[in-house]
Design a protein around this motif. Structure first.
Motif, PDB file in Angstrom:
ATOM      1  N   THR A  52      -8.615  -2.678   4.731  1.00  0.00           N
ATOM      2  CA  THR A  52      -8.230  -1.420   4.086  1.00  0.00           C
ATOM      3  C   THR A  52      -9.352  -0.905   3.195  1.00  0.00           C
ATOM      4  OG1 THR A  52      -7.256  -2.569   2.180  1.00  0.00           O
ATOM      5  CG2 THR A  52      -5.793  -2.080   4.030  1.00  0.00           C
ATOM      6  N   TYR A  53      -9.265   0.363   2.845  1.00  0.00           N
ATOM      7  CA  TYR A  53     -10.063   0.920   1.765  1.00  0.00           C
ATOM      8  C   TYR A  53      -9.095   1.557   0.782  1.00  0.00           C
ATOM      9  CZ  TYR A  53      -9.455   5.649   3.706  1.00  0.00           C
ATOM     10  OH  TYR A  53      -8.925   6.830   4.162  1.00  0.00           O
ATOM     11  N   ALA A  54      -9.507   1.696  -0.458  1.00  0.00           N
ATOM     12  CA  ALA A  54      -8.601   2.155  -1.512  1.00  0.00           C
ATOM     13  C   ALA A  54      -9.013   3.530  -2.027  1.00  0.00           C
ATOM     14  CB  ALA A  54      -8.590   1.151  -2.662  1.00  0.00           C
ATOM     15  N   THR A 114     -13.407   1.076  -2.955  1.00  0.00           N
ATOM     16  CA  THR A 114     -12.522   2.068  -3.528  1.00  0.00           C
ATOM     17  C   THR A 114     -13.231   3.422  -3.624  1.00  0.00           C
ATOM     18  OG1 THR A 114     -11.415   0.369  -4.845  1.00  0.00           O
ATOM     19  CG2 THR A 114     -11.108   2.659  -5.532  1.00  0.00           C
ATOM     20  N   TYR A 173      -3.751   2.497  -0.515  1.00  0.00           N
ATOM     21  CA  TYR A 173      -4.583   1.827   0.474  1.00  0.00           C
ATOM     22  C   TYR A 173      -4.375   2.454   1.845  1.00  0.00           C
ATOM     23  CZ  TYR A 173      -5.174  -1.811  -3.049  1.00  0.00           C
ATOM     24  OH  TYR A 173      -5.467  -2.483  -4.208  1.00  0.00           O
ATOM     25  N   ASN A 218     -10.552  -5.761   1.774  1.00  0.00           N
ATOM     26  CA  ASN A 218     -10.786  -4.524   1.017  1.00  0.00           C
ATOM     27  C   ASN A 218     -12.251  -4.107   1.155  1.00  0.00           C
ATOM     28  OD1 ASN A 218     -10.625  -2.339  -0.653  1.00  0.00           O
ATOM     29  ND2 ASN A 218     -10.416  -3.522  -2.544  1.00  0.00           N
ATOM     30  N   GLN A 271       0.849  -1.183   0.000  1.00  0.00           N
ATOM     31  CA  GLN A 271       0.000   0.000   0.000  1.00  0.00           C
ATOM     32  C   GLN A 271       0.889   1.240   0.000  1.00  0.00           C
ATOM     33  OE1 GLN A 271      -1.356  -1.924   3.293  1.00  0.00           O
ATOM     34  NE2 GLN A 271      -1.183  -0.223   4.692  1.00  0.00           N
TER      35      GLN A 271
END
Length: 288
Positions: free
Chosen positions: A179-181, A282, A190, A279, A115
């Motif tokens: 995580t988020y993107a 996004t 990330y 994830n 990331q």
């Protein structure tokens, strides 16, 4: 030129060779006739490991800078207990249990962050359980040489030299990095979200016994940066499997022999799921 999108690769001025210390001690004892117990402790400490960080807007002429330094570190501890017993000339068993803990600030071997992170990123917040940190692991192997059911003739030939063997393997769940993107000019970066403590971490089990993260347990920080959730703070799926096998040895004399083996994997059809995706989704450049 200003706003150059070509990454600039830099190395720390005092880049050092990584250092790793390893320690192993073992004690083995026969406690009864044919009963052996082995207890060992092993540890490994990695310091000054290579680590490459992706920095945005760190230089007025280069929007993206990749800096390699010695900020990587790791610690591993493991206590192993092994029991072996040959109960008779035909039956043997071996059991092993490992209690381990692995901590680092980056787990993959390629030396770069999966990331991308900002200059203000504090690496101490990334020091947590390694991606492969399985705290408890256990295995049992047993084999039984089946005696011939008949004596003499074709019946003895068909029923001798058979072995039944089994293997049980189990471990606790591996970590999941939630995580988020965010999309940027270079691809995707990330970040970890904030954690909502009063929300259930997982949704109800899905068909087949699986589970999935509850999106309502996490929220995107207001500044759309790194949240308060620790790295690898969530655990995924445990593993348990029993295998069974049957083998026949046919000797042709001397050192020449033929082995015919039939194996059944996951005898009890226990559902072992692959690693859980952490994830959450996004965001585009507008933060939506």
């Amino acid at each position: 030129p200003t706003n150059n999108f070509t990454p600039l690769s830099l190395f720390a001025a005092k880049l050092q060779t990584p250092r790793v210390w390893k320690f192993l001690t073992e004690y083995r004892q026969e406690i009864f006739d044919g009963n052996f117990v082995s207890i060992s402790y092993q540890a490994a400490f990695g310091r000054d490991l290579f680590l490459t960080r992706s920095l945005f807007n760190a230089d007025p002429n280069f929007t993206l800078v990749r800096l390699t330094n010695n900020e990587g570190s790791s610690d591993y501890h493991a206590l192993n207990a092994i029991y072996e017993k040959r109960l008779s000339q035909r039956f043997s068993v071996a059991a092993r249990y490992t209690l381990a803990k692995s901590v680092d600030n980056f787990s993959p071997d390629d030396g770069s962050f999966r990331q991308t992170v900002h200059v203000s990123q504090i690496l101490s917040r990334d020091r947590a359980a390694s991606d492969f940190d399985a705290r408890h692991q256990a295995s049992v192997y047993a084999a039984f040489d089946v005696p011939a059911l008949f004596e003499g003739g074709a019946a003895e030939f068909l029923t001798k030299d058979w072995t039944i063997f089994g293997f049980v393997n189990a471990r606790t769940a591996l970590p999941v990095n939630v995580t988020y993107a965010r999309v940027n000019d270079f691809g995707v970066e990330y970040f970890r979200p904030d954690f909502i403590s009063d929300a259930p971490l997982f949704l109800n089990e899905t068909n087949g016994g699986g589970k999935q993260l509850n999106p309502a347990a996490f929220t995107i920080p207001v500044n759309q940066g790194q949240g308060d959730l620790a790295r690898n703070a969530v655990r995924g799926f445990a593993f348990f499997q029993t295998d069974l096998g049957l083998e026949r040895r046919i000797n042709f004399g001397g050192e020449t022999n033929l082995r015919l083996t039939m194996e059944v994997f996951n005898l009890f059809d226990n559902k072992n799921f692959a690693g859980m995706s952490g994830n959450l989704g996004t965001l585009n450049t507008s933060g939506e």
